[in-house]
Design a protein around this motif. Structure first.
Motif, PDB file in Angstrom:
ATOM      1  N   SER A 170       1.260  10.184  -4.321  1.00  0.00           N
ATOM      2  CA  SER A 170       1.584  11.568  -3.858  1.00  0.00           C
ATOM      3  C   SER A 170       2.731  12.118  -4.203  1.00  0.00           C
ATOM      4  O   SER A 170       2.720  13.504  -4.265  1.00  0.00           O
ATOM      5  CB  SER A 170       1.513  11.163  -2.177  1.00  0.00           C
ATOM      6  OG  SER A 170       2.936  11.015  -1.648  1.00  0.00           O
ATOM      7  N   ARG A 171       3.821  11.501  -4.576  1.00  0.00           N
ATOM      8  CA  ARG A 171       4.877  12.110  -5.060  1.00  0.00           C
ATOM      9  C   ARG A 171       4.834  13.026  -6.644  1.00  0.00           C
ATOM     10  O   ARG A 171       4.854  14.083  -6.801  1.00  0.00           O
ATOM     11  CB  ARG A 171       6.153  11.302  -5.391  1.00  0.00           C
ATOM     12  CG  ARG A 171       6.975  10.691  -4.218  1.00  0.00           C
ATOM     13  CD  ARG A 171       7.744  11.765  -3.543  1.00  0.00           C
ATOM     14  NE  ARG A 171       7.080  12.198  -2.373  1.00  0.00           N
ATOM     15  CZ  ARG A 171       7.668  13.085  -1.763  1.00  0.00           C
ATOM     16  NH1 ARG A 171       8.771  13.775  -1.719  1.00  0.00           N
ATOM     17  NH2 ARG A 171       6.897  13.435  -0.525  1.00  0.00           N
TER      18      ARG A 171
ATOM     19  N   PHE B 274       0.930  -1.097  -0.022  1.00  0.00           N
ATOM     20  CA  PHE B 274       0.142  -0.032  -0.041  1.00  0.00           C
ATOM     21  C   PHE B 274       1.080   1.203   0.129  1.00  0.00           C
ATOM     22  O   PHE B 274       0.619   2.201  -0.827  1.00  0.00           O
ATOM     23  CB  PHE B 274      -0.994   0.030   1.194  1.00  0.00           C
ATOM     24  CG  PHE B 274      -2.093  -0.745   1.072  1.00  0.00           C
ATOM     25  CD1 PHE B 274      -3.211  -0.290   0.016  1.00  0.00           C
ATOM     26  CD2 PHE B 274      -2.372  -1.789   1.605  1.00  0.00           C
ATOM     27  CE1 PHE B 274      -4.350  -0.871  -0.035  1.00  0.00           C
ATOM     28  CE2 PHE B 274      -3.480  -2.526   1.445  1.00  0.00           C
ATOM     29  CZ  PHE B 274      -4.418  -2.117   0.662  1.00  0.00           C
ATOM     30  N   TRP B 275       2.000   1.029   0.817  1.00  0.00           N
ATOM     31  CA  TRP B 275       2.684   2.352   0.998  1.00  0.00           C
ATOM     32  C   TRP B 275       3.286   2.901  -0.406  1.00  0.00           C
ATOM     33  O   TRP B 275       3.464   4.004  -0.918  1.00  0.00           O
ATOM     34  CB  TRP B 275       3.870   2.058   2.048  1.00  0.00           C
ATOM     35  CG  TRP B 275       4.711   3.430   2.256  1.00  0.00           C
ATOM     36  CD1 TRP B 275       4.083   4.494   3.223  1.00  0.00           C
ATOM     37  CD2 TRP B 275       5.669   3.860   1.850  1.00  0.00           C
ATOM     38  NE1 TRP B 275       5.180   5.343   3.228  1.00  0.00           N
ATOM     39  CE2 TRP B 275       5.996   5.056   2.456  1.00  0.00           C
ATOM     40  CE3 TRP B 275       6.742   3.181   0.874  1.00  0.00           C
ATOM     41  CZ2 TRP B 275       7.248   5.988   2.075  1.00  0.00           C
ATOM     42  CZ3 TRP B 275       7.683   4.219   0.386  1.00  0.00           C
ATOM     43  CH2 TRP B 275       8.087   5.182   1.160  1.00  0.00           C
TER      44      TRP B 275
ATOM     45  N   CYS C 250       0.733   4.400  -2.652  1.00  0.00           N
ATOM     46  CA  CYS C 250       0.199   5.685  -2.303  1.00  0.00           C
ATOM     47  C   CYS C 250       1.296   6.754  -2.083  1.00  0.00           C
ATOM     48  O   CYS C 250       1.142   7.776  -2.610  1.00  0.00           O
ATOM     49  CB  CYS C 250      -0.325   5.340  -0.835  1.00  0.00           C
ATOM     50  SG  CYS C 250      -1.662   4.564  -0.649  1.00  0.00           S
ATOM     51  N   PHE C 251       2.517   6.157  -1.681  1.00  0.00           N
ATOM     52  CA  PHE C 251       3.811   7.168  -1.721  1.00  0.00           C
ATOM     53  C   PHE C 251       3.982   7.591  -3.123  1.00  0.00           C
ATOM     54  O   PHE C 251       4.362   8.795  -3.286  1.00  0.00           O
ATOM     55  CB  PHE C 251       4.975   6.691  -1.034  1.00  0.00           C
ATOM     56  CG  PHE C 251       5.939   7.627  -0.735  1.00  0.00           C
ATOM     57  CD1 PHE C 251       5.882   8.656   0.234  1.00  0.00           C
ATOM     58  CD2 PHE C 251       7.115   7.548  -1.391  1.00  0.00           C
ATOM     59  CE1 PHE C 251       6.898   9.661   0.294  1.00  0.00           C
ATOM     60  CE2 PHE C 251       8.123   8.611  -1.535  1.00  0.00           C
ATOM     61  CZ  PHE C 251       7.980   9.488  -0.278  1.00  0.00           C
TER      62      PHE C 251
END
Lengths: 398, 375
Positions: free
Chosen positions: B359-360, B351-352, B355-356
């Motif tokens: 977001s970047r 997930f990270w 999502c990361f």
């Protein structure tokens, strides 16, 4: 001849109708209304037919029926013989309990983290950044599972409980135990005194501001207020003979007695919600602080304002204007996210009412309608309060 | 003349190097870690915290972790850390759910096509966005359903009960975005409409879904949808969840798009009117291209929350990535003490990364779109 002219006129009025924006807008709205009403009617009809086929009745009579199941954690008297209405109330109270506690704690943690991320201390700023970026990008449900199943469930058993504060606060796989203050009846006077001092403090602050504006003299209102807050209740305490009959959690063979026990579900949910929401609040706080132009600080300095006044009168009010609206939506998010309680078994409204009560009574339509109404009310209430607040702090342009 | 005063320098002295305490590592540390006493205390506390946690974490994640094991025996050793062998053993289940192994190429192909289209759509320099947009919003869903569900073109059918894992997570998230973006635009336009009935219907729809938690929407979709449809219609479990997610996400998307519409100066609307464009043409050629471009970061952010929220479908009994991890967390064959934790760590990492990454991208777009005349 005359006939064709009539036709011409008719067609002209028809074409002008089509090109008339007012007519078109009415026609379109009526069409939409008809479609929506038709769709709604279709759904209601289908539901009635389906419910009849399942031999189910509708109505809110079931609220008076005995529920017949237990709830592990409740703020009011609740037993197996209570009604579904009691289940509903227990659920709402449990949701509010975790939401309010969570909001208070998440705000504190979030403000600390937001300031830490802007700290001039490199390592503190980096650690806050890592915390925020890791926590924000992992689903809350996963974090709740982690806190509940991986952390709290693997806590030691009652026999080897962790002593968080020696002799007072214990943690084990049955939850968190801490002392119960058990105030006696006279303690009510102390509480009244605190409330009175708080109200008095509000007027004191307004008076001191007015005095400052009229005469330019300062009144040290914060130290006076804190002093009053300590001294007045203390005097009342001694005069009224109030006392605390603190009951500490004591371990016997199989369990703890005395004190207050918070179930692990509550602790895990609170942990998860606070840690998750704090990451978002920290970003909001950071954005708010950054949004205040450096020129504002410099202007305040050149006006000769002291450090405290500069913060209180110039920087914080402007930062709050940016912080408050998104902060409110985070509070609402936390409240809504508390519904994930259902996944780890904390008896909030979704769990006990939309889950157990729905399954037992079979009143799907009514129960879902009531549950959604609760959240809708909460969110409308919050946005009304926020709009009032926003209107108060909004920029007044002259 | 020039040599009259022997003691006057004729050339500049060599500049002294800056003091050691102001430059290099020492200067940096003095400035950023030990500038005053409170800072020094905080730095020391932070170091103490790191010294306490980092080795523990390292030992748990890598040092004492079990990477290769036939069964749970090595993981049950008292000093053993994370049981990665268990995650490797269950890896296929986490990615594809119950999808039959011989058919893995089908989801893989869909993944690849979808990834290629998304890359093309999100890469600002590439041309022909219109074609890939149509392919993504119309072609891909049809392609995905035909390929994943099968039953035609000689493909054996794989019913939706067998869909699961990361594949299901991605399907739900993609359906959410494919449905919510166009509907969200319509609702946002409705909310800004001059027709009062249209406006209030849009407001009511948006605010209703935004006020309730997703889990209640999913419950509603799974309990009430069968009641709403004509008697005898059966509706797929995954389809119910998809309807719930799409309704919910549409409301949020509408608010994001509304932000973009509101940010446009009034002159743009007036200019479109002055050119004689009708409502649809002025929206399509003038307003929406600008408004949507401005809210790309907002759309991505709302997609990030959607992606995280898909994990909630595991509560209504679907096996998405979190559902599969949770389902195997107490698997008796392995029965390792850190089994659940390892599974959660794996899911968290997946997930990270998604999502990361998103977001970047959203930050990158924000910088790109910021043409410097904000406000």
């Amino acid at each position: 001849m005359a006939k064709s002219q009539e036709q011409l006129q008719q067609s002209r009025s028809l074409s002008s109708l089509i090109y008339d924006p007012k007519f078109r807008s009415y026609a379109f709205q009526i069409l939409l209304l008809l479609v929506l009403v038709g769709f709604g009617w279709w759904i209601v009809q289908n539901t009635i037919v389906n419910l009849q086929a399942q031999n189910k009745t509708t109505g809110f009579d079931f609220l008076g029926v005995t529920s017949g199941f237990d709830i592990g954690f409740s703020l009011i008297e609740y037993s197996r013989s209570s009604t579904y209405l009691d289940v509903f109330i227990v659920g709402i109270l449990n949701t509010l309990l975790v939401a309010v506690t969570g909001i208070v704690l998440a705000t504190m943690l979030g403000f600390v983290l937001g300031v830490a991320r802007l700290s001039s201390n490199w390592i503190i700023a980096r650690m806050a950044t890592i915390y925020i970026e890791v926590i924000r990008n992992i689903p809350l449900l996963l974090q709740l599972f982690f806190w509940y199943f991986a952390v709290l469930k693997s806590m030691p058993s009652v026999r080897d409980s962790l002593e968080v504060i020696s002799g007072a606060v214990f943690l084990n796989n049955r939850g968190l135990y801490f002392p119960d203050p058990n105030p006696n009846d006279a303690f009510l006077w102390v509480q009244i005194a605190v409330v009175l001092v708080l109200i008095g403090g509000f007027f004191l602050q307004r008076w001191s501001v007015r005095r400052l504006e009229q005469t330019g003299e300062r009144f040290p209102y914060i130290p006076v207020f804190i002093g009053l807050l300590i001294v007045v209740p203390a005097i009342v305490w001694f005069i009224s003979g109030a006392g605390l009959d603190v009951s500490y959690p004591e371990r016997n063979r199989f369990n703890f007695q005395g004190g207050i026990q918070l179930p692990p579900e509550f602790v895990a949910l609170l942990f998860g919600l606070v840690i998750y929401t704090a990451a978002f609040i920290a970003e909001i706080v950071r954005a708010g602080i950054v949004s205040v132009n450096k020129g504002q600080t410099e202007a305040a300095q050149s006006l000769g304002l002291k450090d405290n006044d500069r913060l209180n009168l110039v920087v914080i009010p402007q930062a709050m204007r940016v912080i408050v609206p998104p902060l409110t939506s985070q509070y609402l998010n936390l409240t809504k996210n508390s519904s994930l309680a259902v996944a780890i078994g904390y008896p909030d409204i979704v769990n006990v009412f939309m889950g157990t009560a729905l399954n037992q009574s079979g009143k799907a339509v009514e129960v879902i309608f009531m549950t959604m109404a609760v959240y809708l009310t909460l969110s409308l209430l919050t946005s009304v309060i926020m709009n009032i607040y926003n209107a108060r702090i909004a920029l007044t342009e002259r | 003349m020039s040599n009259k005063f022997a003691y006057v320098r004729t050339e500049m002295a060599q500049a002294m190097p800056p003091p050691v305490t102001q430059t290099g590592v020492v200067g940096w540390m003095r400035k950023n870690l030990f500038s005053d006493i409170p800072n020094t205390i905080m730095t020391l506390l932070a170091f103490a915290f790191l010294v306490w946690t980092v080795p523990t974490l390292y030992n748990f994640l890598i040092g004492n972790a079990i990477f290769v094991a036939e069964d749970g025996t090595p993981c049950r050793a008292p000093e053993a850390g994370a049981c990665w062998a268990y995650v490797i053993d269950r890896f296929d289940f986490y990615i594809y759910g119950f999808y039959p192994e011989s058919e893995y190429w089908r989801p893989n192909l869909v993944f690849v096509v979808a990834a290629a289209l998304i890359t093309h759509l999100l890469w600002p320099e590439l041309p022909f966005k219109g074609i890939s947009a149509i392919a993504f919003f119309v072609g891909l869903p049809i392609f995905a359903v035909i390929l994943l569900n099968g039953g035609s073109f000689g493909l054996p059918q794989v019913t939706t009960e067998k869909w699961g894992g990361l594949m299901l997570t991605l399907i739900i998230a993609s359906v959410g975005i494919v449905v919510s973006l166009p509907l969200g635009v319509v609702l946002a336009l409705g909310r800004r409409s001059h027709m009062p009935f249209v406006k209030y219907v849009s407001i009511a729809f948006i605010e209703l879904w935004r006020a309730v938690p997703l889990i209640t929407v999913l419950f509603m979709a799974s309990v009430m949808l069968p009641l709403f449809l004509p008697e005898g219609t059966t509706i797929d479990k995954i389809l119910r969840a998809l309807v719930g997610v799409a309704l919910f996400q549409t409301a949020y998307m509408a608010e994001v798009v509304r932000g973009g519409l509101q940010a446009l100066p009034k002159g743009q609307y007036e200019a479109a009117h002055a050119l004689g464009l009708n409502y649809f043409k002025s929206m399509y050629f003038i307003i929406l291209p600008q408004a949507l471009k401005h809210v790309i970061p907002g759309i991505v952010n709302s997609f990030i929350s959607l992606f995280k929220d898909t994990s909630l479908v595991s509560i209504v009994g679907l096996f998405d990535l979190l559902g599969t991890v949770q389902a195997t967390s107490a698997l008796v064959e392995w029965k390792a003490p850190h089994q659940a934790t390892t599974g959660y760590l794996f899911a968290a990492a997946v997930f990270w990364i998604f999502c990361f990454g998103m977001s970047r991208y959203s930050i990158y777009m924000e910088r790109r779109l910021d043409t410097g005349h904000k406000e």
